[in-house]
Motif scaffolding. Structure first.
Motif, PDB file in Angstrom:
ATOM      1  N   ASP A 197       0.843  -1.198   0.000  1.00 40.51           N
ATOM      2  CA  ASP A 197       0.000   0.000   0.000  1.00 40.51           C
ATOM      3  C   ASP A 197       0.875   1.244   0.000  1.00 40.51           C
ATOM      4  OD1 ASP A 197      -2.316  -1.515   0.057  1.00 40.51           O
ATOM      5  OD2 ASP A 197      -2.419  -1.502   2.252  1.00 40.51           O
ATOM      6  N   THR A 198       0.329   2.315  -0.560  1.00 38.90           N
ATOM      7  CA  THR A 198       1.046   3.590  -0.599  1.00 38.90           C
ATOM      8  C   THR A 198       0.260   4.642   0.179  1.00 38.90           C
ATOM      9  OG1 THR A 198      -0.010   4.162  -2.698  1.00 38.90           O
ATOM     10  CG2 THR A 198       2.162   3.124  -2.823  1.00 38.90           C
ATOM     11  N   ALA A 199       0.965   5.681   0.611  1.00 31.58           N
ATOM     12  CA  ALA A 199       0.353   6.801   1.308  1.00 31.58           C
ATOM     13  C   ALA A 199       0.464   8.036   0.420  1.00 31.58           C
ATOM     14  CB  ALA A 199       1.059   7.031   2.646  1.00 31.58           C
ATOM     15  N   SER A 200      -0.551   8.858   0.432  1.00 33.81           N
ATOM     16  CA  SER A 200      -0.590  10.070  -0.380  1.00 33.81           C
ATOM     17  C   SER A 200       0.540  11.021   0.014  1.00 33.81           C
ATOM     18  CB  SER A 200      -1.942  10.760  -0.176  1.00 33.81           C
ATOM     19  OG  SER A 200      -1.975  11.973  -0.858  1.00 33.81           O
ATOM     20  N   VAL A 201       1.224  11.573  -1.011  1.00 32.53           N
ATOM     21  CA  VAL A 201       2.312  12.523  -0.773  1.00 32.53           C
ATOM     22  C   VAL A 201       2.173  13.680  -1.761  1.00 32.53           C
ATOM     23  CG1 VAL A 201       4.804  12.916  -0.807  1.00 32.53           C
ATOM     24  CG2 VAL A 201       3.905  10.750   0.056  1.00 32.53           C
TER      25      VAL A 201
ATOM     26  N   VAL B 264       3.269   6.949  -2.072  1.00 35.27           N
ATOM     27  CA  VAL B 264       4.577   6.374  -1.792  1.00 35.27           C
ATOM     28  C   VAL B 264       4.434   5.314  -0.697  1.00 35.27           C
ATOM     29  CG1 VAL B 264       6.864   6.975  -0.895  1.00 35.27           C
ATOM     30  CG2 VAL B 264       5.689   8.555  -2.389  1.00 35.27           C
ATOM     31  N   ILE B 265       5.262   4.287  -0.767  1.00 36.48           N
ATOM     32  CA  ILE B 265       5.310   3.303   0.315  1.00 36.48           C
ATOM     33  C   ILE B 265       5.821   4.036   1.559  1.00 36.48           C
ATOM     34  CG2 ILE B 265       6.393   1.168   1.124  1.00 36.48           C
ATOM     35  CD1 ILE B 265       6.808   0.447  -1.866  1.00 36.48           C
ATOM     36  N   PRO B 266       5.147   3.901   2.710  1.00 34.15           N
ATOM     37  CA  PRO B 266       5.614   4.594   3.917  1.00 34.15           C
ATOM     38  C   PRO B 266       7.077   4.266   4.233  1.00 34.15           C
ATOM     39  CG  PRO B 266       3.420   3.708   4.259  1.00 34.15           C
ATOM     40  CD  PRO B 266       3.900   3.163   2.944  1.00 34.15           C
ATOM     41  N   GLY B 267       7.782   5.291   4.716  1.00 35.20           N
ATOM     42  CA  GLY B 267       9.197   5.142   5.047  1.00 35.20           C
ATOM     43  C   GLY B 267       9.898   6.482   4.945  1.00 35.20           C
ATOM     44  N   THR B 268      11.213   6.472   5.132  1.00 28.34           N
ATOM     45  CA  THR B 268      12.014   7.691   5.049  1.00 28.34           C
ATOM     46  C   THR B 268      12.768   7.696   3.729  1.00 28.34           C
ATOM     47  OG1 THR B 268      12.213   7.805   7.437  1.00 28.34           O
ATOM     48  CG2 THR B 268      13.833   9.047   6.169  1.00 28.34           C
TER      49      THR B 268
ATOM     50  N   VAL C  50       4.260   8.729   6.267  1.00 23.09           N
ATOM     51  CA  VAL C  50       3.535   7.957   7.277  1.00 23.09           C
ATOM     52  C   VAL C  50       2.293   7.349   6.639  1.00 23.09           C
ATOM     53  CG1 VAL C  50       2.402   8.085   9.534  1.00 23.09           C
ATOM     54  CG2 VAL C  50       4.391   9.532   9.047  1.00 23.09           C
ATOM     55  N   ALA C  51       2.020   6.084   6.970  1.00 23.18           N
ATOM     56  CA  ALA C  51       0.856   5.374   6.424  1.00 23.18           C
ATOM     57  C   ALA C  51      -0.447   6.001   6.919  1.00 23.18           C
ATOM     58  CB  ALA C  51       0.911   3.903   6.845  1.00 23.18           C
ATOM     59  N   ASP C  52      -1.482   5.843   6.119  1.00 24.40           N
ATOM     60  CA  ASP C  52      -2.852   6.228   6.476  1.00 24.40           C
ATOM     61  C   ASP C  52      -3.016   7.697   6.842  1.00 24.40           C
ATOM     62  OD1 ASP C  52      -3.685   3.568   6.076  1.00 24.40           O
ATOM     63  OD2 ASP C  52      -3.058   3.043   8.112  1.00 24.40           O
ATOM     64  N   GLN C  53      -2.279   8.571   6.182  1.00 21.34           N
ATOM     65  CA  GLN C  53      -2.483  10.000   6.375  1.00 21.34           C
ATOM     66  C   GLN C  53      -2.014  10.755   5.139  1.00 21.34           C
ATOM     67  OE1 GLN C  53       0.032  10.928   9.814  1.00 21.34           O
ATOM     68  NE2 GLN C  53       1.331  12.184   8.521  1.00 21.34           N
ATOM     69  N   GLU C  54      -2.468  12.004   5.027  1.00 22.02           N
ATOM     70  CA  GLU C  54      -2.005  12.881   3.953  1.00 22.02           C
ATOM     71  C   GLU C  54      -0.623  13.389   4.354  1.00 22.02           C
ATOM     72  OE1 GLU C  54      -3.585  13.950   1.019  1.00 22.02           O
ATOM     73  OE2 GLU C  54      -5.061  12.389   1.434  1.00 22.02           O
ATOM     74  N   ASN C  55       0.360  13.180   3.536  1.00 29.40           N
ATOM     75  CA  ASN C  55       1.725  13.625   3.810  1.00 29.40           C
ATOM     76  C   ASN C  55       2.005  14.852   2.955  1.00 29.40           C
ATOM     77  OD1 ASN C  55       3.098  11.307   5.509  1.00 29.40           O
ATOM     78  ND2 ASN C  55       1.789  10.321   4.003  1.00 29.40           N
ATOM     79  N   GLN C  56       2.105  16.011   3.581  1.00 30.77           N
ATOM     80  CA  GLN C  56       2.362  17.290   2.914  1.00 30.77           C
ATOM     81  C   GLN C  56       3.772  17.749   3.242  1.00 30.77           C
ATOM     82  OE1 GLN C  56       0.440  19.656   1.143  1.00 30.77           O
ATOM     83  NE2 GLN C  56      -1.255  18.237   0.882  1.00 30.77           N
ATOM     84  N   PHE C  57       4.548  18.104   2.208  1.00 34.44           N
ATOM     85  CA  PHE C  57       5.918  18.566   2.416  1.00 34.44           C
ATOM     86  C   PHE C  57       6.126  19.904   1.730  1.00 34.44           C
ATOM     87  CE2 PHE C  57       6.085  13.939   2.642  1.00 34.44           C
ATOM     88  CZ  PHE C  57       6.689  13.764   3.878  1.00 34.44           C
TER      89      PHE C  57
END
Length: 180
Positions: A34-38, A98-102, A168-175
């Motif tokens: 699964d991927t998380a929104s970025v 993106v797959i969660p991770g750094t 981070v999984a299961d959240q909107e990741n805004q950078f």
């Protein structure tokens, strides 16, 4: 007589063979995680950075890792410097996010050299393409110059970039990447 008796069997055999090949080759790659929104915004010297490539690299992945872990993750910024990442798992599988991770982050912005405008550069490329497609050979004067990297190495080289993003999984990741 023998041919007419074996022909239906041959047809069934061929049909089953083709079906098994189609089913076997049409796998939907179930092992893709699964991927998380970025998404986010990139600015350079206080201004939105239009048309830049943003790449997330998972530097912790080993070369022997599953193909899903070796995804290509990138996007191009829009007019306002905004981006939304997609992951590409091979030629046919694309996922939003993106797959969660750094990840290590690099940004690339290629521009025409010197004082040449983007329109002047594109006109030179179009003229060169017309010559080549007509069977001609370009002279040095007709060859478009190489594009140059606008951004400093500290942002554009994966080995030098200090930019990182933790997804981070299961959240909107805004950078927000504010390049100086």
């Amino acid at each position: 007589m023998l041919f007419t008796q074996t022909c239906p069997r041959l047809q069934i055999f061929l049909s089953l063979t083709v079906l098994s090949i189609v089913v076997g080759c049409s796998s939907d790659t179930p092992d893709i995680p699964d991927t998380a929104s970025v998404s986010g915004t990139v600015t350079y010297k206080g201004e939105p950075l239009k048309g830049a490539s943003i790449v997330f690299s998972n530097t912790a992945v080993k070369p022997t890792a599953k193909p899903a872990a070796n995804a290509t993750i990138n996007a191009i910024t829009d007019e306002s410097g905004q981006f939304e990442l997609k992951s590409y798992f091979g030629a046919r599988t694309e996922r939003k996010g993106v797959i969660p991770g750094t990840y290590k982050v690099t940004l690339l912005k290629m521009v025409p050299p010197g004082k040449m405008t983007a329109a002047e550069y594109q006109a030179k490329v179009t003229a060169a393409n017309q010559i080549v497609s007509g069977g001609g050979v370009l002279t040095q004067a007709q060859t478009p110059p190489e594009l140059q990297q606008l951004l400093p190495r500290q942002y554009s080289d994966v080995t030098a970039s200090k930019l990182e993003a933790t997804v981070v999984a299961d959240q909107e990741n805004q950078f927000q990447f504010d390049l100086k």
